[in-house]
Scaffold this motif. Structure first.
Motif, PDB file in Angstrom:
ATOM      1  N   ARG A  80       0.807  -1.216   0.000  1.00  0.00           N
ATOM      2  CA  ARG A  80       0.000   0.000   0.000  1.00  0.00           C
ATOM      3  C   ARG A  80       0.837   1.261   0.000  1.00  0.00           C
ATOM      4  NH1 ARG A  80      -4.474  -0.237   4.526  1.00  0.00           N
ATOM      5  NH2 ARG A  80      -5.168   1.554   3.328  1.00  0.00           N
ATOM      6  N   GLY A  81       1.975   1.218   0.716  1.00  0.00           N
ATOM      7  CA  GLY A  81       2.759   2.432   0.848  1.00  0.00           C
ATOM      8  C   GLY A  81       4.199   2.167   1.228  1.00  0.00           C
ATOM      9  N   ILE A  82       4.985   3.229   1.128  1.00  0.00           N
ATOM     10  CA  ILE A  82       6.400   3.191   1.469  1.00  0.00           C
ATOM     11  C   ILE A  82       6.631   4.232   2.557  1.00  0.00           C
ATOM     12  CG2 ILE A  82       8.760   3.485   0.616  1.00  0.00           C
ATOM     13  CD1 ILE A  82       7.510   2.860  -2.225  1.00  0.00           C
ATOM     14  N   LEU A  83       7.206   3.813   3.670  1.00  0.00           N
ATOM     15  CA  LEU A  83       7.468   4.676   4.815  1.00  0.00           C
ATOM     16  C   LEU A  83       8.933   5.094   4.847  1.00  0.00           C
ATOM     17  CD1 LEU A  83       5.661   2.335   7.314  1.00  0.00           C
ATOM     18  CD2 LEU A  83       4.875   4.636   6.767  1.00  0.00           C
ATOM     19  N   VAL A  84       9.187   6.287   5.350  1.00  0.00           N
ATOM     20  CA  VAL A  84      10.560   6.740   5.566  1.00  0.00           C
ATOM     21  C   VAL A  84      10.557   7.755   6.700  1.00  0.00           C
ATOM     22  CG1 VAL A  84      10.553   8.674   3.912  1.00  0.00           C
ATOM     23  CG2 VAL A  84      12.701   7.493   4.425  1.00  0.00           C
ATOM     24  N   GLU A  85      11.618   7.745   7.491  1.00  0.00           N
ATOM     25  CA  GLU A  85      11.821   8.787   8.496  1.00  0.00           C
ATOM     26  C   GLU A  85      13.046   9.576   8.078  1.00  0.00           C
ATOM     27  OE1 GLU A  85      13.067   9.384  13.137  1.00  0.00           O
ATOM     28  OE2 GLU A  85      12.238   7.460  12.529  1.00  0.00           O
ATOM     29  N   GLY A  86      12.902  10.895   8.004  1.00  0.00           N
ATOM     30  CA  GLY A  86      14.030  11.708   7.592  1.00  0.00           C
ATOM     31  C   GLY A  86      13.654  13.165   7.438  1.00  0.00           C
TER      32      GLY A  86
END
Length: 190
Positions: free
Chosen positions: A127-133
């Motif tokens: 469903r989606g792609i997560l990233v922290e930054g």
């Protein structure tokens, strides 16, 4: 800025020592918060676990030289902020860590390699792609604040504000009804 001289390919066993050194040096020399050891440990933790996707762990090359590394791993959202997961629910990919060789930062390599990698990740049934930054960087790639979609961060470093946790749809509308928490210890407990 897109660079036509950058290619990506899945990592190989032979790449692993070079990846470790690239990540250590990049974080040590180009962040104010890490010596790179935690990021290398994260790579090893992901690779040893059930959520590792070797076909989605990439190296970037320029003129035959390794200039970057990034990986996507399956990532189930937790139903509660204190943790817990449904490991069968791997509807998301987590992009982490991302590193550009310390000798090649600020030359358009990161944005180019991630655009190529995101195109590959979007082919996956997620469903989606997560990233922290840093939102100033990742928003340029199409990531949006995850809270907008009901996905909340519970912890993280250096999560300075909620805008640092971002998500990207893999298809239009794929995040409709999304809800859950990003709890990083799922690598250890799921």
């Amino acid at each position: 800025m897109n660079r036509s001289d950058i290619t990506i390919r899945p990592e190989t066993e032979q790449d692993l020592p070079m990846i470790d050194e690239l990540v250590r040096r990049t974080f040590r020399e180009h962040t104010g918060y890490s010596d790179g050891e935690d990021e290398v440990a994260l790579i090893h933790e992901i690779c040893a676990g059930r959520f590792y996707r070797r076909e989605l762990s990439f190296v970037a090359e320029c003129d035959g030289q390794l200039v970057g590394h990034f990986m996507f791993s399956a990532f189930p959202l937790s139903p509660a902020p204190e943790g817990g997961c449904a490991p069968e629910n791997t509807d998301y990919l987590l992009l982490a860590p991302v590193a550009v060789h310390a000798d090649h930062v600020h030359k358009g390599i990161g944005i180019t390699m991630l655009r190529l990698g995101l195109a590959e990740a979007k082919k996956q049934p997620v469903r989606g792609i997560l990233v922290e930054g840093d939102p100033r960087f990742y928003n340029r790639l199409g990531f949006e604040t995850s809270v907008k979609y009901g996905i909340r961060a519970t912890s993280g470093f250096p999560l300075e504000n909620p805008d640092c946790m971002m998500v990207m749809e893999t298809r239009p509308g794929s995040l409709a009804g999304a809800n859950g928490y990003v709890v990083y210890d799922m690598y250890e407990h799921c």
